[in-house]
Motif scaffolding. Structure first.
Motif, short mmCIF file in Angstrom:
data_model
loop_
_atom_site.label_atom_id
_atom_site.label_comp_id
_atom_site.label_asym_id
_atom_site.label_seq_id
_atom_site.Cartn_x
_atom_site.Cartn_y
_atom_site.Cartn_z
N SER A 5 6.63 10.76 -2.61
CA SER A 5 6.82 9.93 -3.80
C SER A 5 8.21 10.16 -4.39
N ALA A 46 -0.63 8.09 -3.63
CA ALA A 46 0.17 8.20 -4.85
C ALA A 46 -0.73 8.00 -6.07
N ARG A 47 -1.61 7.00 -6.02
CA ARG A 47 -2.56 6.78 -7.11
C ARG A 47 -3.44 7.99 -7.33
N LEU A 93 3.58 9.82 -12.30
CA LEU A 93 3.45 10.93 -11.35
C LEU A 93 3.87 12.24 -11.99
N ILE A 124 0.52 -2.09 7.49
CA ILE A 124 -0.58 -2.16 6.52
C ILE A 124 -1.19 -0.77 6.31
N THR A 167 0.21 2.19 6.83
CA THR A 167 1.16 3.09 6.15
C THR A 167 1.19 2.81 4.65
N VAL A 168 1.31 1.53 4.29
CA VAL A 168 1.40 1.15 2.88
C VAL A 168 0.11 1.52 2.13
N GLN A 169 -1.04 1.26 2.76
CA GLN A 169 -2.31 1.57 2.09
C GLN A 169 -2.46 3.07 1.89
N GLU A 190 2.48 -4.08 -4.01
CA GLU A 190 3.34 -3.09 -4.63
C GLU A 190 4.18 -2.33 -3.59
N LEU A 250 3.51 14.29 -3.15
CA LEU A 250 4.53 14.39 -4.20
C LEU A 250 5.92 14.29 -3.60
N GLU A 281 -0.11 5.40 1.74
CA GLU A 281 0.85 5.89 0.75
C GLU A 281 0.45 5.47 -0.67
N GLY A 282 0.09 4.19 -0.83
CA GLY A 282 -0.26 3.68 -2.15
C GLY A 282 -1.48 4.40 -2.72
N CYS A 283 -2.50 4.60 -1.90
CA CYS A 283 -3.73 5.22 -2.39
C CYS A 283 -3.52 6.71 -2.68
N ARG A 297 9.45 -1.29 -1.11
CA ARG A 297 10.27 -1.16 0.09
C ARG A 297 11.40 -2.19 0.09
N VAL A 310 -2.23 -2.83 -3.71
CA VAL A 310 -1.47 -1.76 -3.05
C VAL A 310 -0.45 -2.35 -2.08
N GLN A 311 -0.88 -3.35 -1.31
CA GLN A 311 0.00 -3.95 -0.31
C GLN A 311 1.19 -4.64 -0.97
N ARG A 315 5.53 4.02 -12.49
CA ARG A 315 4.71 4.81 -11.58
C ARG A 315 5.27 6.22 -11.40
N GLN A 325 -8.07 -4.17 -4.58
CA GLN A 325 -7.30 -2.95 -4.42
C GLN A 325 -6.34 -3.04 -3.24
#
Lengths: 219, 219
Positions: B115, B177-178, A122, B167, B169-171, A173, B112, B173-175, A178, A170-171, A118, A166
């Protein structure tokens, strides 16, 4: 004599992927040279480049192989649960997720691999395109698994299948990354990953027969 | 004369953080040398090291400053909505999230930065500890915001506040970064981030007064 050649080729690929996983575990993605991987596998650079275009391609294939293995295990486990009646509407979702995700393997290597892939995506636009294509394929597989569960009629979802896939991806990963940062061992990592999934599974599950007046997404 | 000295010191820190953000945008975390940051800010290395222990510390502080600014904006926006009656139980959650998250700024740089900080934490155990401490502080702030909304009595949650904060925060951040990997511009990135949050907000929200027979978590 096509079959033996294909088989030998497959064997070479498998040994190179295996060697790449070992070298990666020791020195990370940046540090893993094509030379070191070839030496570990007992092949020449020629053998390497007749199987992979580049180190990048090898590592994408490795990540795909690791993800596919996980998906296959999860799919088999769910099929088994459906057949044995374990996957019933009154089962505890958190416990089911724990059991479905319990591959018995240490996920640390695959989490580090996913994370480094990943990072690389980036930073490198060409690699990013290959990464996104591969991720789409992975999410499609997960959608297939979820759709299968919905089709079984045991559970209904409060979101559409692609959104569910999705959110779960995401959750999982995010929580695994972490966990690796927190220095968790394989068992702790498995626990936090399964807990994170279970929390989200509980949120996205709706009873198969919705109560009167409850809106149900047109999945 | 304590106050002017403190103020000058704060000013030096702010200029160094600002210069670090600029240099980071150009060359990334690895490439951003202390020398380049000092030169951009117009300070000596002496000034740098009287404010920060290391480049690592500077970038953690920068990430914290960026995150805090975002949190402050979100909190102010929500307070405003509560006062004006916009945040009512019959408002559309997806639209509210869009409006709460719309800071008018381009998030690409901060995504960025987040990440790269995460990558660094994956690779360096000492940095990981500092990263985790900072992330805890961030998640606590988010918990505070969510708790404030719950306390307002307008909405109830289907999960406990810490789980909701994690949940979300993770969502996010993950979305995000994608989105960066997919090469989205600032506006697209804002949209996917807000959509991801909205989907999860809809899942975790329960009506303030639960319908008869619906189980409600003891929050």
């Amino acid at each position: 004599m096509t079959i033996p050649v294909t088989r030998r080729r497959e064997n070479t690929r498998a040994r190179l992927l295996d060697a790449a996983a070992q070298v990666f575990a020791e020195v990370g993605l940046e540090g893993a040279s094509v030379e070191a991987i070839c030496e570990r596998a007992g092949f020449t650079r020629g053998a390497f480049y007749s199987n992979f275009d580049s180190k990048d391609e090898l590592f994408l294939q490795l990540a795909a192989a690791v993800a596919e293995q996980r998906i296959t295990t999860v799919r088999a486990r769910i099929d088994e649960f459906v057949k044995s009646g374990t996957l019933s509407a009154d089962a505890d979702p958190a416990e089911l997720v724990q059991r479905v995700m319990d591959s018995g393997e240490d996920d640390r290597l695959s989490v580090l691999l996913m994370s480094e892939i990943r990072i690389h995506a980036l930073r490198d636009a060409t690699f990013a395109a290959a990464y996104l294509a591969q991720e789409s394929a992975l999410v499609s597989s997960i959608e297939g698994i979820i759709q299968g569960i919905v089709d079984s009629g045991l559970f209904a979802l409060r979101v559409q299948v692609p959104a569910a896939a999705q959110i779960l991806t995401v959750q999982w990963e995010g929580c695994m990354a972490r966990g690796v940062i927190a220095g968790y061992d394989g068992e702790q990592l498995h626990r936090v990953g399964a807990e994170a999934l279970a929390r989200v599974v509980e949120l996205i599950l709706a009873p198969a027969v919705p109560p009167v007046g409850e809106k149900r997404p047109s999945a």
